[in-house]
Design a protein around this motif. Structure first.
Motif, mmCIF file in Angstrom:
data_model
loop_
_atom_site.group_PDB
_atom_site.id
_atom_site.type_symbol
_atom_site.label_atom_id
_atom_site.label_comp_id
_atom_site.label_asym_id
_atom_site.label_seq_id
_atom_site.Cartn_x
_atom_site.Cartn_y
_atom_site.Cartn_z
ATOM 1 N N TYR A 210 0.819 -1.212 0.000
ATOM 2 C CA TYR A 210 0.000 0.000 0.000
ATOM 3 C C TYR A 210 0.855 1.265 0.000
ATOM 4 C CZ TYR A 210 -3.835 -3.078 1.523
ATOM 5 O OH TYR A 210 -4.773 -4.075 1.617
ATOM 6 N N TRP A 211 0.317 2.310 -0.642
ATOM 7 C CA TRP A 211 0.859 3.662 -0.443
ATOM 8 C C TRP A 211 -0.038 4.334 0.582
ATOM 9 C CZ3 TRP A 211 5.179 5.871 -2.863
ATOM 10 C CH2 TRP A 211 5.444 7.215 -2.483
ATOM 11 N N LEU A 212 0.574 4.991 1.577
ATOM 12 C CA LEU A 212 -0.178 5.498 2.718
ATOM 13 C C LEU A 212 -0.139 7.025 2.796
ATOM 14 C CD1 LEU A 212 -1.724 4.512 5.250
ATOM 15 C CD2 LEU A 212 0.466 4.553 6.477
ATOM 16 N N PHE A 213 -1.316 7.642 2.909
ATOM 17 C CA PHE A 213 -1.436 9.081 3.159
ATOM 18 C C PHE A 213 -1.698 9.300 4.649
ATOM 19 C CE2 PHE A 213 -1.775 9.501 -1.341
ATOM 20 C CZ PHE A 213 -1.536 10.840 -1.650
ATOM 21 N N ILE A 214 -0.882 10.180 5.280
ATOM 22 C CA ILE A 214 -0.990 10.439 6.710
ATOM 23 C C ILE A 214 -1.160 11.936 6.950
ATOM 24 C CG2 ILE A 214 0.178 10.316 8.936
ATOM 25 C CD1 ILE A 214 1.739 7.918 7.933
ATOM 26 N N PRO A 215 -2.245 12.364 7.599
ATOM 27 C CA PRO A 215 -2.343 13.758 8.034
ATOM 28 C C PRO A 215 -1.767 13.907 9.436
ATOM 29 C CG PRO A 215 -4.451 12.686 8.367
ATOM 30 C CD PRO A 215 -3.491 11.622 7.847
ATOM 31 N N THR A 216 -1.007 14.950 9.695
ATOM 32 C CA THR A 216 -0.513 15.171 11.053
ATOM 33 C C THR A 216 -1.589 15.761 11.948
ATOM 34 O OG1 THR A 216 0.303 17.365 10.467
ATOM 35 C CG2 THR A 216 1.864 15.524 10.281
ATOM 36 N N VAL A 217 -2.682 16.276 11.327
ATOM 37 C CA VAL A 217 -3.724 16.930 12.100
ATOM 38 C C VAL A 217 -5.049 16.834 11.346
ATOM 39 C CG1 VAL A 217 -3.273 19.213 11.067
ATOM 40 C CG2 VAL A 217 -4.301 19.068 13.363
ATOM 41 N N ASN B 157 -7.318 9.230 7.862
ATOM 42 C CA ASN B 157 -8.056 10.355 8.443
ATOM 43 C C ASN B 157 -8.270 10.117 9.937
ATOM 44 O OD1 ASN B 157 -8.439 10.490 5.582
ATOM 45 N ND2 ASN B 157 -10.152 11.882 5.909
ATOM 46 N N HIS B 158 -8.078 11.169 10.736
ATOM 47 C CA HIS B 158 -8.269 11.060 12.183
ATOM 48 C C HIS B 158 -8.662 12.417 12.744
ATOM 49 C CE1 HIS B 158 -4.440 13.135 12.961
ATOM 50 N NE2 HIS B 158 -3.915 12.404 11.996
ATOM 51 N N GLN B 159 -8.961 12.458 14.037
ATOM 52 C CA GLN B 159 -9.432 13.691 14.680
ATOM 53 C C GLN B 159 -8.407 14.254 15.669
ATOM 54 O OE1 GLN B 159 -12.283 15.059 13.579
ATOM 55 N NE2 GLN B 159 -12.302 13.301 12.182
ATOM 56 N N GLY B 160 -7.153 13.874 15.550
ATOM 57 C CA GLY B 160 -6.133 14.296 16.503
ATOM 58 C C GLY B 160 -5.087 15.206 15.905
ATOM 59 N N GLY B 161 -3.963 15.342 16.635
ATOM 60 C CA GLY B 161 -2.831 16.117 16.166
ATOM 61 C C GLY B 161 -2.745 17.503 16.758
ATOM 62 N N CYS B 162 -3.866 17.996 17.328
ATOM 63 C CA CYS B 162 -3.869 19.330 17.919
ATOM 64 C C CYS B 162 -5.122 19.478 18.777
ATOM 65 C CB CYS B 162 -3.848 20.410 16.833
ATOM 66 S SG CYS B 162 -3.335 22.044 17.414
ATOM 67 N N GLY B 163 -5.096 20.448 19.695
ATOM 68 C CA GLY B 163 -6.276 20.736 20.491
ATOM 69 C C GLY B 163 -6.462 19.845 21.701
ATOM 70 N N GLY B 164 -5.748 18.733 21.747
ATOM 71 C CA GLY B 164 -5.821 17.842 22.903
ATOM 72 C C GLY B 164 -4.580 17.991 23.756
ATOM 73 N N THR B 165 -4.313 16.997 24.584
ATOM 74 C CA THR B 165 -3.111 17.026 25.410
ATOM 75 C C THR B 165 -1.889 16.682 24.564
ATOM 76 O OG1 THR B 165 -3.243 14.692 26.028
ATOM 77 C CG2 THR B 165 -4.481 16.256 27.383
ATOM 78 N N ARG B 166 -0.737 17.109 25.041
ATOM 79 C CA ARG B 166 0.503 16.763 24.330
ATOM 80 C C ARG B 166 0.730 15.253 24.355
ATOM 81 N NH1 ARG B 166 3.272 21.547 22.927
ATOM 82 N NH2 ARG B 166 1.573 23.056 22.838
ATOM 83 N N GLN B 167 0.253 14.614 25.421
ATOM 84 C CA GLN B 167 0.364 13.155 25.483
ATOM 85 C C GLN B 167 -0.416 12.514 24.348
ATOM 86 O OE1 GLN B 167 -1.766 11.181 28.609
ATOM 87 N NE2 GLN B 167 -0.362 9.438 28.674
ATOM 88 N N ASP B 168 -1.619 13.050 24.049
ATOM 89 C CA ASP B 168 -2.410 12.521 22.943
ATOM 90 C C ASP B 168 -1.645 12.627 21.633
ATOM 91 O OD1 ASP B 168 -4.550 11.828 24.515
ATOM 92 O OD2 ASP B 168 -5.665 13.676 24.147
ATOM 93 N N SER B 169 -0.978 13.766 21.410
ATOM 94 C CA SER B 169 -0.215 13.954 20.175
ATOM 95 C C SER B 169 0.965 13.000 20.107
ATOM 96 C CB SER B 169 0.274 15.405 20.070
ATOM 97 O OG SER B 169 -0.800 16.278 19.824
ATOM 98 N N GLU B 170 1.594 12.741 21.260
ATOM 99 C CA GLU B 170 2.723 11.802 21.286
ATOM 100 C C GLU B 170 2.257 10.383 20.964
ATOM 101 O OE1 GLU B 170 4.459 12.241 25.114
ATOM 102 O OE2 GLU B 170 5.192 14.286 24.730
ATOM 103 N N VAL B 171 1.120 9.987 21.553
ATOM 104 C CA VAL B 171 0.575 8.657 21.276
ATOM 105 C C VAL B 171 0.190 8.555 19.806
ATOM 106 C CG1 VAL B 171 -1.338 7.077 21.749
ATOM 107 C CG2 VAL B 171 -0.217 8.278 23.637
ATOM 108 N N LEU B 172 -0.434 9.616 19.267
ATOM 109 C CA LEU B 172 -0.802 9.622 17.856
ATOM 110 C C LEU B 172 0.436 9.525 16.976
ATOM 111 C CD1 LEU B 172 -2.937 9.969 15.612
ATOM 112 C CD2 LEU B 172 -2.616 12.451 15.844
#
Length: 550
Positions: A128-135, A207-222
């Protein structure tokens, strides 16, 4: 296991029997050296008592405690939520000399599958070729790119619905009655020969709902999750879309990706929207440069690999009262075959190990991994209790309706997917599986969150059992649906791959079906069979934010 046509005892210690078909009130039950009449109607998949039990008495199933009686119950009565509540034995580490009887794998010793060999020694079952959004801000751009690439490169499966909508519109414009206008449910999905790039199985979008607006821990896990997907054996190239100002910075994600594999050599394309002249330019450049990358990736092809190179996740969802009798034990036997052949097997869904903990602990190869499992289980359950819930509240209305009335009943049946081999490792969320054998992976029981986490730990195939039916899939890991009963396999044939109802009817043994499942896995891993979830582009992806999700 002792069985009869109409009902079955799962362990000789059990004080309940499972109905294999609908049983009527007054029907005589002949069990061992006695006979008694049913006091209630017993729906198929449900249980009934084989002796009188006083209030707060133990309910034993699969040979372990799965509940307590709420009041005195009589022999021949129906076990339900009105007379039983969840209960499970406490668990702890104890030094047990666990012995595993390996299955006979002589049929599979010389078998191989045709996979995609990566430079680090991993072998993918797809390319597969994978598209990843950071946010999440980039999701719309991904949707536009997806529509363009899927339609033009032969990966779309939605044309029949567009045509159906066009038919409805045309009939409406002509003043015709549209109430009886139906779609042909047997229209074939696009075939592989329609693809422009024959050696690329798909272009996938996380596609996801993370990357910003949450805790920094959430971004690290993502970040760890996305990096794990970029390093997945089924991924050959990556395009990253970033807004620019979010918590999860694109350069941090790229560093994370490469830190997980010092010899990382897959192509990575990065596009930062706030640094480009326009959204139009960003999308156009992402399409053009990805197309160039696809041309290069298409040069790779499948080559033979030993079965030991497989990493198979085992999962259940939409479970019913037959799950722990047919599909899960059959998949468990497949898991044992895989482990005996040197492959990796991943069991996740920690909320669905409630009641099966002691068995898992006793199977751990050493005290360190056993105590890691205990710590993860207790920490997770404490988080659930802190918000007024708990593992004991895991069964869904659908589970209960079809006979899984306590979490311990559901969990002890669910654990059958893992077979009987020793536990060689315990992995926290996104930790990679590195050891051949059975590993436990900490994820929620939620179908999509669990499959998302299993793929992050390296699963290149997932065996997903279901008694009620679920369309769950994964973007990078082919998901194979295994039905517990023939009625489901027939009614939802568009999403089910394998039927284990033959076990319920006594036509085949668990071992026979387990071997058939492994044969099916080998064909899927070789690209000879495309599972239904893959055909439908069922690309479900939900990151776990480590909050309470059951």
């Amino acid at each position: 296991m002792e069985s009869q046509k109409k009902y079955i005892q799962l362990d000789e210690k059990d004080n309940v029997l499972v109905a294999l078909q609908d049983l009527q009130k007054g029907q005589p039950i002949h069990w061992k050296n006695e006979s008694f009449a049913l006091i209630d109607d017993i729906p198929a998949k449900h249980k009934f008592f084989i002796n009188d039990i006083d209030e707060d008495g133990d309910i034993i199933m699969y040979g372990v405690l799965v509940g307590k009686t709420q009041h005195k119950v009589l022999k021949g009565s129906w076990m339900n939520t009105e007379n039983v509540h969840h209960a499970a034995e406490p668990y702890y580490y104890r030094n047990v000399n666990y012995h595993w009887n390996k299955p006979d794998v002589s049929k599979f010793t010389d078998k191989t599958f045709n996979g995609f060999h990566r430079s680090n020694g991993d072998v993918g079952t797809a390319n597969y070729w994978l598209f990843i959004p950071t946010v999440f801000c980039e999701n719309r751009n991904l949707d536009i790119i997806k529509e363009s690439l899927y339609t033009n490169l032969g990966y779309s499966v939605t044309d029949k619905y567009k045509e159906y909508t066009a038919d409805i519109l045309e009939s409406y414009k002509n003043g015709e009655d549209i109430h009886s206008l139906s779609i042909s449910i047997n229209q074939p999905t696009p075939q592989k020969e329609k693809r422009v790039f024959k050696n690329i199985d798909g272009i996938k979008f996380l596609n996801h709902q993370g990357g910003c607006g949450g805790t920094r821990q959430d971004s690290e896990v993502l970040s760890n999750l996305l990096a794990a997907y970029a390093n997945h054996p089924n991924v050959g190239g990556i395009t990253i879309l970033s807004l620019g100002c979010q918590h999860l910075q694109s350069h941090d994600l790229v560093e994370n990706i490469k830190s997980k594999n010092q010899n990382f050599d897959k192509p990575i394309l990065v596009f930062e929207q706030q640094k480009t002249q326009s959204e139009e330019f960003l999308i156009a450049e992402a399409i053009r440069q990805t197309f160039i990358g696809l041309i290069e990736l298409n040069q790779t092809s499948r080559k033979p690999a030993p079965i030991s190179k497989l990493c198979v996740g085992v999962k259940c969802g939409g479970s019913d009262g037959f799950s722990g009798i047919s599909a899960n034990p059959a998949v468990g036997y497949t898991a044992d075959l895989l482990v005996a052949l040197g492959a990796k097997v991943l069991l996740a869904e920690f909320p669905e190990l409630c009641g099966a903990e002691q068995n898992m602990i006793d199977r751990c190869e050493n005290e360190t991994i056993a105590k890691k499992f205990i710590h993860l289980m207790q920490t997770y359950d404490a988080q659930a209790h802190a918000v007024g819930s708990g593992f004991f509240m895991n069964p869904s209305p659908g589970n209960i309706k079809d006979g899984l009335i306590t979490d311990a009943i559901k969990s002890t049946g669910a654990a059958k997917k893992a077979g009987t081999s020793p536990v060689v490792d315990v992995l926290d969320y996104t930790e990679p599986a590195t050891k051949p054998g059975l590993s436990l992976v900490c994820t929620p029981g939620n179908d999509v969150e669990a499959t998302t986490g299993k793929a992050a730990s390296g699963a290149t195939l997932i065996l997903f059992t279901t008694g009620l039916g679920t369309p769950t899939g994964n973007p990078v890991c082919p998901v194979i649906k295994v039905a517990t009963n023939t009625q489901l396999a027939t009614r939802m044939s568009d999403i089910i791959d394998i039927d284990t109802g033959t076990i319920i009817r006594g036509e085949k043994t668990i071992e026979e079906v387990g071997e058939e499942i492994l044969e099916f896995c080998i064909k899927v891993a070789s690209g000879e069979i495309t599972p239904k979830a893959v055909q439908l582009n069922q690309d479900d992806f939900i990151p776990w934010k480590r909050g309470v999700s059951l």
